[in-house]
Design an enzyme around this catalytic site. Structure first.
Site, PDB file in Angstrom:
ATOM      1  N   ASP A 177      -1.307  -3.812  82.950  1.00 62.22           N
ATOM      2  CA  ASP A 177      -2.734  -3.323  82.178  1.00 62.22           C
ATOM      3  C   ASP A 177      -3.571  -4.328  83.151  1.00 62.22           C
ATOM      4  OD1 ASP A 177      -4.688  -3.218  80.122  1.00 62.22           O
ATOM      5  OD2 ASP A 177      -4.126  -4.574  78.924  1.00 62.22           O
ATOM      6  N   ASP A 374      -9.559   0.928  84.844  1.00 59.94           N
ATOM      7  CA  ASP A 374      -8.637   0.779  83.448  1.00 59.94           C
ATOM      8  C   ASP A 374      -7.117   1.346  84.080  1.00 59.94           C
ATOM      9  OD1 ASP A 374      -7.915  -0.781  81.357  1.00 59.94           O
ATOM     10  OD2 ASP A 374      -7.983   0.818  80.622  1.00 59.94           O
TER      11      ASP A 374
END
Ligand code: NAG
Ligand code: NAG
Ligand code: NAG
Ligand code: NAG
Length: 494
Positions: A177, A374
């Site tokens: 992440d 992201d």
């Protein structure tokens, strides 16, 4: 002979003159891109097939594990679909699978925006409520039942890596992440743990497990912490109802063939949020507790294979990027060090630059705006004006394609059921100084069902924050040069 020598330079000049224009015209991005409809649909069918893999994933892992030289660390990276492959069929068809993905994606975007708002409003650590396991449990349960997705087959996380925790190492799968910093694993004894594929890590069986005391730098770096018996408790909430609470400790981590001692990780005894059976999470953000920061990595890079594919790629630390990289400054937000911002200056469709003010993508002094890269968001989000401009240009360039109804958050869809392949306008990101990253057609025209409906995979956001999502990053090695504050993109390099 002397004559020959004298001739050589002029021959070289002639050669150079004839070669350069060829190379230039080759490397100029074309105004259209070819979308292979047949192959996208084949892959969509494949991801739903229940055929068991021939080799278990962990075994593949071992045989594929690259023994890297010098200081570079290499981990295998798998898309969510390949991890779920051996599970009972989760979705009845590709349409439902896409709807579930897009629902997860909206939750992800909301949680990133919430995280930023929290930081920008300068809510200090002491203003936040202390860790209350009971409240968190209720909050978590409520959050998960939200309007988003029903059933326990859903969960956060789109890409996974395997690594060893403790001594001797227990091999476990972790969600990667880029939108958070704290690394954590589910830990025995569990007050409340979600289901995971690997056995739950038990600190008792590890000789390198060591609780951190409250006055350590690591404990003080946490956004939310508490002291119990002078040892550090941590809590991370992801804004989508997921959270993890437990002891903040140091452990030995094994990445490929490298052992790293004294890494600060969370040993989570109370964890909610369905991380798809992963044992925990690797934070790749820009904060001091993230994995790259704790490894003192000068750089890291990942390549996200197609979300529907069975193949794996790598997550690498300290490996230099190849020379054909498109680089742009890595920008930091003074309000929040976690997010990794890219200096996007514009977008073009079919070779034409969209008429957008470049301030639309700029991070301002208040930490507002900007564009982050992201790994956990799927579909790129653009401010509404930018999205509308992109969509209108794309629609103008695809008038000859049969239109279809919108689908979930997509408003621009096509019925390509009778096509084997189609030409669509090239969509490119621009990064200033003439740097351009043309996206492959399959990174923005994606199937949403298995009978030929494809949609333009960009979406508007009412937030000032834009996000480059993993659909647009597929097949591209994305490198973060932390030492020189640059982000690099290498197309076709998984
Ligand atoms: C605190 O530590 C003492 C001894 O170190 C132990 O007996 C006690 O159970 C601990 N309390 C908690 C709440 O962990
Ligand atoms: C990273 O640097 C810090 C401070 O210089 C050092 O204490 C730590 O051991 C280093 N970590 C690794 C994995 O090299
Ligand atoms: C898509 O087009 C095909 C013919 O090319 C047609 O048979 C089919 O009904 C269309 N699908 C939708 C959803 O309109
Ligand atoms: C498209 O596929 C779904 C199953 O995913 C099916 O129920 C539906 O009838 C199909 N629609 C058309 C127009 O073929």
């Amino acid at each position: 002979m002397a004559q020959m020598r004298a001739l050589l330079p002029s021959i070289l000049i002639v050669l150079t003159l004839t070669v350069i224009p060829l190379v230039l015209s080759r490397s100029l991005p074309s105004t259209t891109a070819l979308l292979d409809v047949t192959s996208a649909l084949r892959q969509a069918h494949n991801v739903l097939s229940v055929e068991p893999r021939t080799t278990p994933l962990t075994q593949q892992e071992e045989t594929q594990q690259q023994h890297s030289s010098s200081s570079s660390l290499v981990l295998q990276l798998h898309p969510r679909a390949s991890l779920l492959k051996n599970k009972p069929l989760q979705q009845p068809d590709y349409r439902s699978l896409t709807l579930a993905r897009l629902a997860r994606d909206s939750v992800r975007v909301d949680s990133l925006v919430a995280r930023l708002d929290l930081a920008r409003n300068r809510i200090s650590k002491s203003d936040l409520k202390p860790v209350d396991v009971e409240v968190e449990r209720q909050y978590g349960a409520k959050g998960l039942q939200g309007p988003v997705v029903s059933g326990t087959s859903q969960g956060s996380g789109e890409y996974f890596s395997s690594l060893g925790i403790g001594s001797p190492p227990s091999q476990v799968y972790m969600v990667i992440d880029t939108g958070s910093d704290v690394n954590w694993v589910q830990c025995a004894p569990c007050a409340d743990c979600y289901q995971q594929t690997d056995p739950i890590f038990d600190p008792v069986s590890s000789s390198s497990f060591s609780p951190l005391s409250c006055d350590t730098k690591q404990c003080r770096s946490l956004d939310l912490s508490e002291c119990r018996n002078r040892t550090c408790l941590y809590e991370v909430s992801y804004g989508d109802g997921s959270f993890t609470v437990g002891d903040f400790v140091t452990e030995t981590i094994t990445l490929g063939s490298a052992k790293i001692d004294n890494l600060a990780i969370g040993c989570g005894h109370n964890n909610q949020g369905l991380f798809v059976g992963a044992a925990g999470l690797l934070g790749l953000g820009g904060g001091s507790l993230s994995l790259p920061s704790q490894l003192n990595a000068t750089s890291f890079s990942y390549c996200l294979v197609d979300r529907d594919s069975d193949s794996a790629s790598t997550l690498e630390f300290n490996t230099p990027l190849p020379p054909n990289v498109v680089t742009t400054p890595l920008v930091r937000n003074p309000q929040l060090d976690t997010f990794l911002y890219v200096a996007l200056t514009g977008i073009s469709v079919g070779g034409d630059r969209l008429p957008l003010s470049d301030s639309l993508f700029r991070l301002d002094g208040n930490g507002d705006g900007g564009v982050i890269v992201d790994s956990g968001t799927a579909v790129t989000r653009l401010q509404t004006d930018a999205y509308n401009s992109l969509r209108d240009a794309f629609v103008r360039g695809t008038r000859e394609l049969p239109a279809a109804d919108g689908f979930a958050l997509f408003d621009t869809c096509y019925n390509l059921s009778s096509k084997g392949s189609v030409e669509v306008p090239t969509v490119s990101f621009h990064f200033g100084k003439g740097k351009e990253l043309p996206l492959p057609a399959k990174n923005y025209m994606i199937p949403v069902d298995s009978n030929g409906t494809f949609c333009l995979a960009f979406a508007p956001t009412s937030s000032a924050l834009s996000i480059i999502g993993n659909v647009q990053q597929q097949g591209t090695r994305v490198g973060f040069d932390l030492a020189n504050s640059a982000i690099g993109f290498v197309p076709n390099k998984c």
